[in-house]
Design a protein around this motif. Structure first.
Motif, PDB file in Angstrom:
ATOM      1  N   HIS B  84      32.383 -27.870 151.911  1.00 25.56           N
ATOM      2  CA  HIS B  84      31.389 -28.403 150.855  1.00 25.56           C
ATOM      3  C   HIS B  84      32.333 -29.524 149.896  1.00 25.56           C
ATOM      4  O   HIS B  84      31.785 -30.639 149.897  1.00 25.56           O
ATOM      5  CB  HIS B  84      31.045 -27.489 149.979  1.00 25.56           C
ATOM      6  N   ALA B  85      33.372 -29.146 149.811  1.00 26.46           N
ATOM      7  CA  ALA B  85      34.438 -30.239 149.158  1.00 26.46           C
ATOM      8  C   ALA B  85      34.671 -31.396 149.886  1.00 26.46           C
ATOM      9  O   ALA B  85      34.767 -32.461 149.347  1.00 26.46           O
ATOM     10  CB  ALA B  85      35.758 -29.604 148.889  1.00 26.46           C
ATOM     11  N   ALA B  86      34.995 -31.352 151.203  1.00 29.79           N
ATOM     12  CA  ALA B  86      35.353 -32.363 152.046  1.00 29.79           C
ATOM     13  C   ALA B  86      34.052 -33.336 152.218  1.00 29.79           C
ATOM     14  O   ALA B  86      34.203 -34.623 152.007  1.00 29.79           O
ATOM     15  CB  ALA B  86      35.705 -31.935 153.400  1.00 29.79           C
ATOM     16  N   SER B  87      32.762 -32.731 152.204  1.00 28.23           N
ATOM     17  CA  SER B  87      31.742 -33.845 152.476  1.00 28.23           C
ATOM     18  C   SER B  87      31.288 -34.431 150.983  1.00 28.23           C
ATOM     19  O   SER B  87      30.886 -35.350 150.863  1.00 28.23           O
ATOM     20  CB  SER B  87      30.336 -32.867 153.455  1.00 28.23           C
ATOM     21  N   GLY B  88      31.528 -33.694 150.042  1.00 27.69           N
ATOM     22  CA  GLY B  88      31.481 -34.052 148.579  1.00 27.69           C
ATOM     23  C   GLY B  88      32.256 -35.318 148.531  1.00 27.69           C
ATOM     24  O   GLY B  88      31.886 -36.388 147.961  1.00 27.69           O
ATOM     25  N   MET B  89      33.453 -35.225 148.695  1.00 28.00           N
ATOM     26  CA  MET B  89      34.731 -36.140 148.462  1.00 28.00           C
ATOM     27  C   MET B  89      34.307 -37.477 149.191  1.00 28.00           C
ATOM     28  O   MET B  89      34.494 -38.482 148.917  1.00 28.00           O
ATOM     29  CB  MET B  89      35.950 -35.582 148.936  1.00 28.00           C
ATOM     30  N   GLN B  90      33.719 -37.243 150.542  1.00 31.62           N
ATOM     31  CA  GLN B  90      33.504 -38.276 151.587  1.00 31.62           C
ATOM     32  C   GLN B  90      32.504 -39.198 150.623  1.00 31.62           C
ATOM     33  O   GLN B  90      32.471 -40.495 150.554  1.00 31.62           O
ATOM     34  CB  GLN B  90      32.834 -37.720 152.826  1.00 31.62           C
ATOM     35  N   VAL B  91      31.287 -38.692 149.910  1.00 33.58           N
ATOM     36  CA  VAL B  91      30.353 -39.382 149.581  1.00 33.58           C
ATOM     37  C   VAL B  91      30.921 -40.101 148.197  1.00 33.58           C
ATOM     38  O   VAL B  91      30.524 -41.334 147.882  1.00 33.58           O
ATOM     39  CB  VAL B  91      29.238 -38.458 148.827  1.00 33.58           C
ATOM     40  N   VAL B  92      31.942 -39.508 147.547  1.00 33.74           N
ATOM     41  CA  VAL B  92      32.759 -40.175 146.433  1.00 33.74           C
ATOM     42  C   VAL B  92      33.425 -41.255 146.696  1.00 33.74           C
ATOM     43  O   VAL B  92      33.197 -42.469 146.342  1.00 33.74           O
ATOM     44  CB  VAL B  92      33.457 -39.271 145.567  1.00 33.74           C
ATOM     45  N   TYR B  93      34.120 -41.194 147.993  1.00 36.91           N
ATOM     46  CA  TYR B  93      34.880 -42.548 148.438  1.00 36.91           C
ATOM     47  C   TYR B  93      33.689 -43.640 148.785  1.00 36.91           C
ATOM     48  O   TYR B  93      33.932 -44.628 148.827  1.00 36.91           O
ATOM     49  CB  TYR B  93      35.502 -41.927 149.757  1.00 36.91           C
ATOM     50  N   GLU B  94      32.774 -43.012 149.556  1.00 35.36           N
ATOM     51  CA  GLU B  94      31.730 -44.237 150.019  1.00 35.36           C
ATOM     52  C   GLU B  94      31.156 -44.923 148.971  1.00 35.36           C
ATOM     53  O   GLU B  94      30.841 -46.044 148.968  1.00 35.36           O
ATOM     54  CB  GLU B  94      30.787 -43.342 150.951  1.00 35.36           C
ATOM     55  N   ASP B  95      31.082 -44.235 147.683  1.00 33.75           N
ATOM     56  CA  ASP B  95      30.429 -44.992 146.570  1.00 33.75           C
ATOM     57  C   ASP B  95      31.491 -45.678 145.830  1.00 33.75           C
ATOM     58  O   ASP B  95      30.899 -46.894 145.326  1.00 33.75           O
ATOM     59  CB  ASP B  95      29.857 -43.989 145.378  1.00 33.75           C
ATOM     60  N   TYR B  96      32.932 -45.426 145.814  1.00 27.81           N
ATOM     61  CA  TYR B  96      33.661 -46.172 144.967  1.00 27.81           C
ATOM     62  C   TYR B  96      34.693 -47.060 145.581  1.00 27.81           C
ATOM     63  O   TYR B  96      35.273 -47.817 145.191  1.00 27.81           O
ATOM     64  CB  TYR B  96      34.359 -45.313 143.987  1.00 27.81           C
ATOM     65  N   LEU B  97      35.116 -46.574 146.951  1.00 28.69           N
ATOM     66  CA  LEU B  97      35.931 -47.399 147.557  1.00 28.69           C
ATOM     67  C   LEU B  97      35.108 -48.526 148.624  1.00 28.69           C
ATOM     68  O   LEU B  97      34.551 -47.984 149.323  1.00 28.69           O
ATOM     69  CB  LEU B  97      36.922 -46.356 148.390  1.00 28.69           C
ATOM     70  N   HIS B  98      35.635 -49.750 148.240  1.00 33.40           N
ATOM     71  CA  HIS B  98      35.082 -50.696 149.155  1.00 33.40           C
ATOM     72  C   HIS B  98      35.392 -51.413 150.134  1.00 33.40           C
ATOM     73  O   HIS B  98      35.229 -52.221 150.817  1.00 33.40           O
ATOM     74  CB  HIS B  98      34.132 -51.857 148.277  1.00 33.40           C
ATOM     75  N   GLU B 100      37.240 -51.183 153.553  1.00 36.82           N
ATOM     76  CA  GLU B 100      36.772 -50.090 154.769  1.00 36.82           C
ATOM     77  C   GLU B 100      38.186 -49.295 155.068  1.00 36.82           C
ATOM     78  O   GLU B 100      38.089 -47.964 154.900  1.00 36.82           O
ATOM     79  CB  GLU B 100      36.553 -50.970 155.790  1.00 36.82           C
ATOM     80  N   TRP B 101      39.338 -49.719 155.319  1.00 39.65           N
ATOM     81  CA  TRP B 101      40.695 -49.010 155.557  1.00 39.65           C
ATOM     82  C   TRP B 101      40.909 -47.946 154.554  1.00 39.65           C
ATOM     83  O   TRP B 101      41.137 -46.796 154.655  1.00 39.65           O
ATOM     84  CB  TRP B 101      41.842 -49.851 155.813  1.00 39.65           C
ATOM     85  N   GLN B 102      40.609 -48.309 153.068  1.00 39.27           N
ATOM     86  CA  GLN B 102      41.086 -47.208 152.181  1.00 39.27           C
ATOM     87  C   GLN B 102      39.863 -46.115 152.171  1.00 39.27           C
ATOM     88  O   GLN B 102      40.530 -44.978 152.009  1.00 39.27           O
ATOM     89  CB  GLN B 102      40.838 -48.208 150.558  1.00 39.27           C
ATOM     90  N   LYS B 103      38.773 -46.592 152.341  1.00 36.89           N
ATOM     91  CA  LYS B 103      37.601 -45.535 152.544  1.00 36.89           C
ATOM     92  C   LYS B 103      38.198 -44.466 153.522  1.00 36.89           C
ATOM     93  O   LYS B 103      38.049 -43.271 153.484  1.00 36.89           O
ATOM     94  CB  LYS B 103      36.644 -46.300 152.684  1.00 36.89           C
ATOM     95  N   LEU B 104      38.415 -45.217 154.823  1.00 39.94           N
ATOM     96  CA  LEU B 104      38.634 -44.242 155.927  1.00 39.94           C
ATOM     97  C   LEU B 104      39.970 -43.486 155.640  1.00 39.94           C
ATOM     98  O   LEU B 104      39.888 -42.145 155.889  1.00 39.94           O
ATOM     99  CB  LEU B 104      38.778 -45.202 157.063  1.00 39.94           C
ATOM    100  N   ALA B 105      41.062 -44.143 154.985  1.00 38.44           N
ATOM    101  CA  ALA B 105      42.457 -43.438 154.843  1.00 38.44           C
ATOM    102  C   ALA B 105      41.891 -42.231 154.106  1.00 38.44           C
ATOM    103  O   ALA B 105      42.420 -41.120 154.136  1.00 38.44           O
ATOM    104  CB  ALA B 105      43.136 -44.365 154.260  1.00 38.44           C
ATOM    105  N   ALA B 106      41.388 -42.359 152.876  1.00 42.40           N
ATOM    106  CA  ALA B 106      41.163 -41.486 151.917  1.00 42.40           C
ATOM    107  C   ALA B 106      40.329 -40.187 152.570  1.00 42.40           C
ATOM    108  O   ALA B 106      40.487 -39.000 152.203  1.00 42.40           O
ATOM    109  CB  ALA B 106      40.359 -41.992 150.782  1.00 42.40           C
ATOM    110  N   ASP B 107      39.285 -40.491 153.387  1.00 40.80           N
ATOM    111  CA  ASP B 107      38.407 -39.365 154.123  1.00 40.80           C
ATOM    112  C   ASP B 107      39.293 -38.743 154.998  1.00 40.80           C
ATOM    113  O   ASP B 107      39.187 -37.553 154.908  1.00 40.80           O
ATOM    114  CB  ASP B 107      37.197 -40.239 154.554  1.00 40.80           C
ATOM    115  N   ILE B 108      39.977 -39.632 155.741  1.00 41.99           N
ATOM    116  CA  ILE B 108      40.863 -38.455 156.662  1.00 41.99           C
ATOM    117  C   ILE B 108      41.880 -37.811 156.017  1.00 41.99           C
ATOM    118  O   ILE B 108      41.868 -36.447 156.160  1.00 41.99           O
ATOM    119  CB  ILE B 108      41.587 -39.761 157.715  1.00 41.99           C
ATOM    120  N   VAL B 109      42.504 -38.224 155.137  1.00 44.87           N
ATOM    121  CA  VAL B 109      43.477 -37.464 154.362  1.00 44.87           C
ATOM    122  C   VAL B 109      43.003 -36.190 153.883  1.00 44.87           C
ATOM    123  O   VAL B 109      43.364 -35.057 153.861  1.00 44.87           O
ATOM    124  CB  VAL B 109      44.151 -38.261 153.345  1.00 44.87           C
TER     125      VAL B 109
END
Lengths: 129, 132
Positions: B84-98, B100-109
């Motif tokens: 739940h935490a991982a999928s929630g954080m994914q949405v946060v990154y998708e909303d605020y990180l514009h 692409e590589w930063q969004k991907l990196a944050a989600d992967i980490v």
């Protein structure tokens, strides 16, 4: 407001009048992020228990310290708030409670329940600690 | 774009086909709802369990984990919480990180950390439950 495409643009966050429903929405996300970070404490607790009595005593000692209890208090409120607001979101997902007065009432219930459950848990917790 | 399509014989619909969610768009959304629903009883069980073991020593904690019900509930709590935490954080990154590589990196980490910690927690519970 001009956005170069003659299409209407919704007003920016800064010009909205602050309201309960909006504050709760932001707080739901904020507590979600805080709880994600807070899982580190949960992981430490469980891993320390598996590592042995010395490591577990250290973890329990930290949780019982001033800083630990402060963190745990914030953790408790964040958990209860996210739980209550999450249930409110599930009710919305089911298609109910979108009317303004229900949204407003729901906001008060969520805040009241989160604060109430936090205080109740700490009274019980400190009594048995 | 408009001129581009005018010159082509192929219907714009042909280009758009297959680019959409292809009927799996709701999967992430549904996953978040399903985990949040599961977390209602799991969280309440967890809070009560923690209150019951505040300041407990190692032996008492292990005795709690030795119960198969406790071990199963704790493993479920940990697994569903981290998912739940991982999928929630994914949405946060998708909303605020514009970027692409930063969004991907944050989600992967975040996902690697979450599933790594979940594994460590589950192994810990199993060790306490079955270990000496």
């Amino acid at each position: 407001m001009a956005n170069g495409s003659s299409r209407p643009l919704s007003p920016h966050l800064q010009v909205y009048r602050w309201q309960w429903t909006m504050a709760l929405s932001i707080l739901h996300r904020a507590t979600g992020i805080a709880l994600t970070v807070g899982t580190l404490l949960l992981a430490w607790w469980l891993i320390a228990a598996a590592a042995g009595p010395a490591a577990f005593a250290r973890a329990q000692g930290f949780i019982g310290s001033g800083l630990g209890m402060l963190m745990l208090f914030g953790w408790t409120f964040a958990l209860y708030y996210h739980l209550c607001a999450g249930i409110r979101h599930l009710v919305w997902d089911a298609g109910y409670g979108f009317e303004l007065q229900y949204a407003q009432r729901g906001a008060y219930i969520v805040i009241g329940a989160a604060v109430g459950l936090t205080i109740m848990s700490w009274i019980i917790g400190l009594a048995v600690w | 774009m408009a001129n581009d399509t005018a010159k082509q014989l192929r219907n714009p619909l042909q280009k758009a086909r297959g680019l959409g969610s292809a009927k799996h768009g709701a999967e992430h959304w549904w996953g978040q709802r399903l985990t949040s629903l599961a977390l209602i009883p799991l969280t309440l069980w967890f809070v009560l369990g923690v209150i019951g073991h505040l300041g407990a020593d190692h032996a008492a904690f292990q005795a709690w984990m030795r119960s198969p019900v406790t071990a199963a509930m704790m493993i479920l709590t940990v697994a569903v919480t981290f998912h739940h935490a991982a999928s929630g954080m994914q949405v946060v990154y998708e909303d605020y990180l514009h970027v692409e590589w930063q969004k991907l990196a944050a989600d992967i980490v975040t996902k690697f950390l979450c599933y790594g910690l979940a594994a460590a927690c589950i192994v810990s519970v199993l060790k306490l439950s079955f270990g000496a």
